[in-house]
Write an enzyme that holds these catalytic residues in place. Structure first.
Site, PDB file in Angstrom:
ATOM      1  N   ASP A  61       0.882  -1.165   0.000  1.00 36.95           N
ATOM      2  CA  ASP A  61       0.000   0.000   0.000  1.00 36.95           C
ATOM      3  C   ASP A  61       0.925   1.221   0.000  1.00 36.95           C
ATOM      4  O   ASP A  61       1.656   1.455   0.969  1.00 36.95           O
ATOM      5  CB  ASP A  61      -0.874  -0.032   1.262  1.00 36.95           C
ATOM      6  CG  ASP A  61      -1.751   1.211   1.396  1.00 36.95           C
ATOM      7  OD1 ASP A  61      -1.519   2.203   0.674  1.00 36.95           O
ATOM      8  OD2 ASP A  61      -2.658   1.178   2.246  1.00 36.95           O
ATOM      9  N   VAL A  62       0.896   1.993  -1.072  1.00 38.02           N
ATOM     10  CA  VAL A  62       1.879   3.077  -1.216  1.00 38.02           C
ATOM     11  C   VAL A  62       1.696   4.201  -0.196  1.00 38.02           C
ATOM     12  O   VAL A  62       2.571   5.059  -0.055  1.00 38.02           O
ATOM     13  CB  VAL A  62       1.887   3.678  -2.651  1.00 38.02           C
ATOM     14  CG1 VAL A  62       2.321   2.637  -3.670  1.00 38.02           C
ATOM     15  CG2 VAL A  62       0.529   4.285  -3.008  1.00 38.02           C
TER      16      VAL A  62
ATOM     17  N   TYR B  12      -8.687  14.634  -7.431  1.00 36.47           N
ATOM     18  CA  TYR B  12      -7.810  13.941  -8.388  1.00 36.47           C
ATOM     19  C   TYR B  12      -6.957  14.956  -9.171  1.00 36.47           C
ATOM     20  O   TYR B  12      -5.734  14.793  -9.293  1.00 36.47           O
ATOM     21  CB  TYR B  12      -8.681  13.113  -9.340  1.00 36.47           C
ATOM     22  CG  TYR B  12      -7.929  12.314 -10.379  1.00 36.47           C
ATOM     23  CD1 TYR B  12      -7.325  11.098 -10.056  1.00 36.47           C
ATOM     24  CD2 TYR B  12      -7.835  12.743 -11.707  1.00 36.47           C
ATOM     25  CE1 TYR B  12      -6.651  10.351 -11.022  1.00 36.47           C
ATOM     26  CE2 TYR B  12      -7.171  12.005 -12.669  1.00 36.47           C
ATOM     27  CZ  TYR B  12      -6.573  10.804 -12.322  1.00 36.47           C
ATOM     28  OH  TYR B  12      -5.912  10.071 -13.279  1.00 36.47           O
TER      29      TYR B  12
ATOM     30  N   ALA C 273      -6.174  17.974  -8.318  1.00 33.87           N
ATOM     31  CA  ALA C 273      -5.200  18.594  -7.408  1.00 33.87           C
ATOM     32  C   ALA C 273      -3.992  17.677  -7.232  1.00 33.87           C
ATOM     33  O   ALA C 273      -2.836  18.127  -7.252  1.00 33.87           O
ATOM     34  CB  ALA C 273      -5.854  18.881  -6.054  1.00 33.87           C
TER      35      ALA C 273
END
Ligand code: NAP
Length: 257
Positions: free
Chosen positions: A67-68, A162, A164
């Site tokens: 999970d980044v 998104y 932004a």
């Protein structure tokens, strides 16, 4: 014998969000160019399927659940990459989410989630990978942005968070390129137009929206993951040594219209 261009033989690449869609396409084409590829995403089994495809191509790979947004998992992804392949040469920051929602209805949690995955995740992975790349004096960080990055003469309603995040990725790419150029690491972004993946389904499955988009794309088709993957292979290659801090638009000509 003539030198093979865009050859990534023995390069070690990490692609985030690579179980499907654009990330999967990138992982497979990097492997075709000779790289060994760490396929990371939230679902380990799905990553393993992509690694199996990589092995069929004749290269090697490693599936890693990551999970980044979680720094521990990002560090673990880098550790496992070093353990198996000895170094990191190429990072493709690709994992992203795009939940359509009118601005007035977006909650703080929803805003934070999009910025966490699409922007903080890029920072965490880039920082951890760059620390390894610096040891070898060579690296490529490629950030997947979007034509929703702003300043392009075309807007994307219901995707304020998104947009932004994608604008942030381009600014992040430029600033990071300045810091890492003296260390031999190139940092670039790719801004795709509409690409046929699960993420784009809401747009592609609505006939009216689909027709409106196609009318804007001079190439007369939506993009495929391979269209983005080819740009990644180019930017990852030795031949792209003099390109850093750039954003390459891959949109079938949309923004030229
Ligand atoms: P996709 O098919 O939805 O694939 C994105 C992958 O990222 C999914 O496997 C997703 O897993 C994973 N992911 C989500 N959150 C994650 C997290 N926290 N950590 C790790 N992985 C995570 O989307 P795509 O179309 O291939 O998009 C890939 C990139 O291209 C994104 O950055 C996107 O913004 C960008 N892009 C896409 C388009 C387009 O038209 N498709 C256009 C411009 C830019 P789950 O499915 O389990 O959530």
């Amino acid at each position: 014998m003539a030198k093979k261009l865009f050859d990534l033989t023995n390069k070690i690449a990490i692609v985030t969000g690579a179980r499907r869609g654009i990330g999967r396409g990138i992982a497979l084409m990097l492997a075709q160019a000779g790289a060994k590829v760490v396929v990371s995403d939230l679902n380990l089994e799905e990553c393993q399927k992509v690694v199996d495809e990589i092995k069929k191509i004749g290269s090697d790979g490693l599936a890693v659940k990551c999970d980044v947004t979680n720094q521990k998992e990002v560090n673990e992804m880098i550790r496992k990459t070093i353990e198996k392949f000895g170094r990191v040469d190429i990072l493709v920051n690709n994992a992203g989410i795009a939940p359509f929602k009118p601005f007035l209805e977006i909650t703080e949690d929803e805003w934070n989630k999009v910025l966490d995955v699409n922007l903080k995740g890029y920072y965490l992975c880039a920082q951890a990978a760059a620390k390894e790349m610096i040891k070898n004096g060579w690296g490529r960080i490629i950030n997947i942005a979007s034509i929703a990055m702003g300043q392009v003469g075309f807007g994307f309603p219901n995707l304020t968070h998104y947009c932004a995040s994608k604008g942030g990725i381009v600014a992040f790419t430029e600033a990071l390129a300045l810091e890492l150029a003296p260390k031999g690491i190139n940092v670039n972004a790719i801004s795709p137009g509409v690409i046929a993946t699960e993420m784009a389904k809401p747009v592609l499955e609505d006939e009216k929206t689909f027709k409106t988009i196609l009318a804007r794309v001079p190439k007369g088709r939506v993009g495929q993951p391979e269209d983005i993957a080819a740009a990644v292979v180019f930017l990852a290659s030795e031949e792209a040594d003099y390109i850093t801090g750039a954003t390459l638009v891959v949109d079938g000509g949309w923004l030229a219209g």
